[in-house]
Design a protein around this motif. Sequence first.
Motif, mmCIF file in Angstrom:
data_model
loop_
_atom_site.group_PDB
_atom_site.id
_atom_site.type_symbol
_atom_site.label_atom_id
_atom_site.label_comp_id
_atom_site.label_asym_id
_atom_site.label_seq_id
_atom_site.Cartn_x
_atom_site.Cartn_y
_atom_site.Cartn_z
ATOM 1 N N GLN A 33 62.271 90.000 -3.739
ATOM 2 C CA GLN A 33 62.464 90.230 -2.310
ATOM 3 C C GLN A 33 63.579 89.296 -1.843
ATOM 4 O O GLN A 33 63.352 88.128 -1.560
ATOM 5 C CB GLN A 33 61.178 89.961 -1.529
ATOM 6 N N GLY A 34 64.793 89.844 -1.797
ATOM 7 C CA GLY A 34 65.941 88.996 -1.487
ATOM 8 C C GLY A 34 66.187 88.023 -2.624
ATOM 9 O O GLY A 34 66.232 88.381 -3.794
ATOM 10 N N LYS A 35 66.310 86.742 -2.292
ATOM 11 C CA LYS A 35 66.529 85.709 -3.302
ATOM 12 C C LYS A 35 65.212 85.232 -3.918
ATOM 13 O O LYS A 35 65.222 84.560 -4.957
ATOM 14 C CB LYS A 35 67.256 84.508 -2.684
ATOM 15 N N ASP A 36 64.090 85.557 -3.297
ATOM 16 C CA ASP A 36 62.799 85.050 -3.738
ATOM 17 C C ASP A 36 61.953 86.161 -4.355
ATOM 18 O O ASP A 36 62.378 87.313 -4.463
ATOM 19 C CB ASP A 36 62.052 84.407 -2.567
ATOM 20 N N PHE A 37 60.726 85.790 -4.734
ATOM 21 C CA PHE A 37 59.753 86.731 -5.271
ATOM 22 C C PHE A 37 58.480 86.635 -4.440
ATOM 23 O O PHE A 37 58.159 85.564 -3.918
ATOM 24 C CB PHE A 37 59.423 86.413 -6.731
ATOM 25 N N VAL A 38 57.753 87.750 -4.332
ATOM 26 C CA VAL A 38 56.498 87.744 -3.578
ATOM 27 C C VAL A 38 55.408 88.405 -4.408
ATOM 28 O O VAL A 38 55.676 89.202 -5.309
ATOM 29 C CB VAL A 38 56.635 88.461 -2.218
#
Length: 639
Positions: A33-38
């Motif tokens: 999710q974008g630069k991160d992970f969820v």
Amino acid sequence: MNVPRLHPDTIEQVKQRADIVDIVSEQVVLKKQGKDFVGLCPFHDDKSPSFSVSPSKQFYYCFSCGAGGNAIKFLMELGKRPFSEVVFDLAKRYQVPVQTLEPEQRQELQRQLSVREQLYEILALTTRFYEHALHQIHGKEAIAYLKTDRQLSLETIQQFQLGFAPPGWETLYGYLVEQKHYPVALVEQAGLIVPRKTGDGYYDRFRNRLMIPIHDLQGRVIGFGGRTLTDEQPKYLNSPETELFDKGKTLYGLDKARATIAKKDQAAIVEGYFDVIALHAAGITNTVASLGTALSIEQVRQLLRYTESKRIIFNFDADRAGVQAAERAIGEVAKLAYQGEVQLRVLNIPDGKDADDFLKVHSAQDYQTLLDESPLWIDWQIQQAIVGRDLKQADHFQQASVEIVTLLGNLPNPNLRTHYIHHCAELLSQGNSRLQRQLEENLRLQVKGQRWHGRSQKWQTPGDRSLLAESETQLLRLYLHSADHRSAIQTALDAQDLEFSLSHHRFLWRQIVELENFVEADPTADLLSRLRDRCTDFPREMAQVYALFELDEKTKSDILRAPLVIRSAAAAMERVMCEKRRRHFLDLWKNTDCVATSELGQYYQQKIHAEDQRIRELDRQRNVNFADLVQAPIAGDGN
């Protein structure tokens, strides 16, 4: 494990090398999710992804329960393990030299790390030994089997380092222990030799078998699978559990497949070693296999790390054993599948073939087409509930419908449930349109009944219960005494995914829907009379709702303005749910340090604001103004 205090340099190196995404994804299904992970938080019963992992910050944080920290903290909290033990395990995993604050204990730690390196060395040497033996006189039958029966090229044989264990009882023992002078205890620890029951010496675990090395993600040999070329049992023999090898956490071929899995955004799991080898030889290199045991959640999570869409395809044999294996595998990851964390599909190759046999007479593109067209796991399971059963026989029909209700009851998405209820009713009715409508309503009733079971009443107040009692009573009275408005009531309940919360109302609704399958000429009179008949079968339950069967003055008035009553009552039922959610988020916000964790505080405020907005809209729907009265058509008197 008794681990001494570690030197700060070791701790710092572990922090630098340990990858937060790599570690967390072993336990949590992460989506980019974008630069991160969820993903769903592993520290509380998370219903929607509130767990965030930042690769750039090497930090995780849950916006719901407040859990947060680095990779070390994650493993400590999840496994309730001490700091030094976690750091030491990570040091072994990432090959960080270990130093301690107590010099006298360094030697023991270095010995533990040295043992692992020696095991890798012994297994690598054994692999070369088996490869060499394959091309000697004793390996003549094995090499012929690979080239003729399996139709493998010499290049593929070399790529997978296939070999042969000679038939002698102590051939490998003599080579490793007597010629190469490895300690016999280490060779046994590697799973290559077995102590004799008499206590006098050792013998080779693998004898006269075609040998298939099993690699870890770094391409290092950690164990073997041995296939007999005779009638000896077992047909396949795997290495035992060792310091390096854990069957339940290892997938055959993943070291060679992970790059293609990431590129194709798809992974296929097949049953056997040679299915993987044949598929890779054909250019389908996003395939792996379990190791003769039931597929585990840990193995699936490994694959999910490499596919962004989380698309996993099970391709097990189409015989009874293969179907059972697929069902066990689905059961292992069912929670992830229901939550939408994995896009799970199931492929059974036509005519009961496995992948290896299929490729002998079909092209790689034919197999890829089967993969691309493989049905979703729930479609496959629905078919399994029906296949082989004569739906014209009552017992077969009942068995199929019970299995289907169990499947559909676990679907969390209301639109998806509606789709599959309609689809299953169509399948069960076998083209009878009248029966299909009855079945669809009956399935909906049973699925809702399953979902009601055990529903939590947390965050509900006495005021909520009063409002629910009033609203649910209005709708049930209206349903019983005004056949013209039953469809509108059902539509309102389905549109907002509403269910009767009070137990006696739930019971009455189940009876209503069940009886309506048999109502024909006069729905109003017949439904009420049949319900009254049921009072003798369920006296205690019916006693709580019997008053609803009488047409009182208020219900007569409600029938005149039925559309407004339905709108208002449905809005009131939804409002109770919104209030419960609002109180939950408000309680979380009150117990949050909004200075230290400002993002979390903002998140709770947003949730509270969203519920407030919805509550205001529902209040507008509940309140009846003059314009509503003017626009609403006046119905009959209900008699």
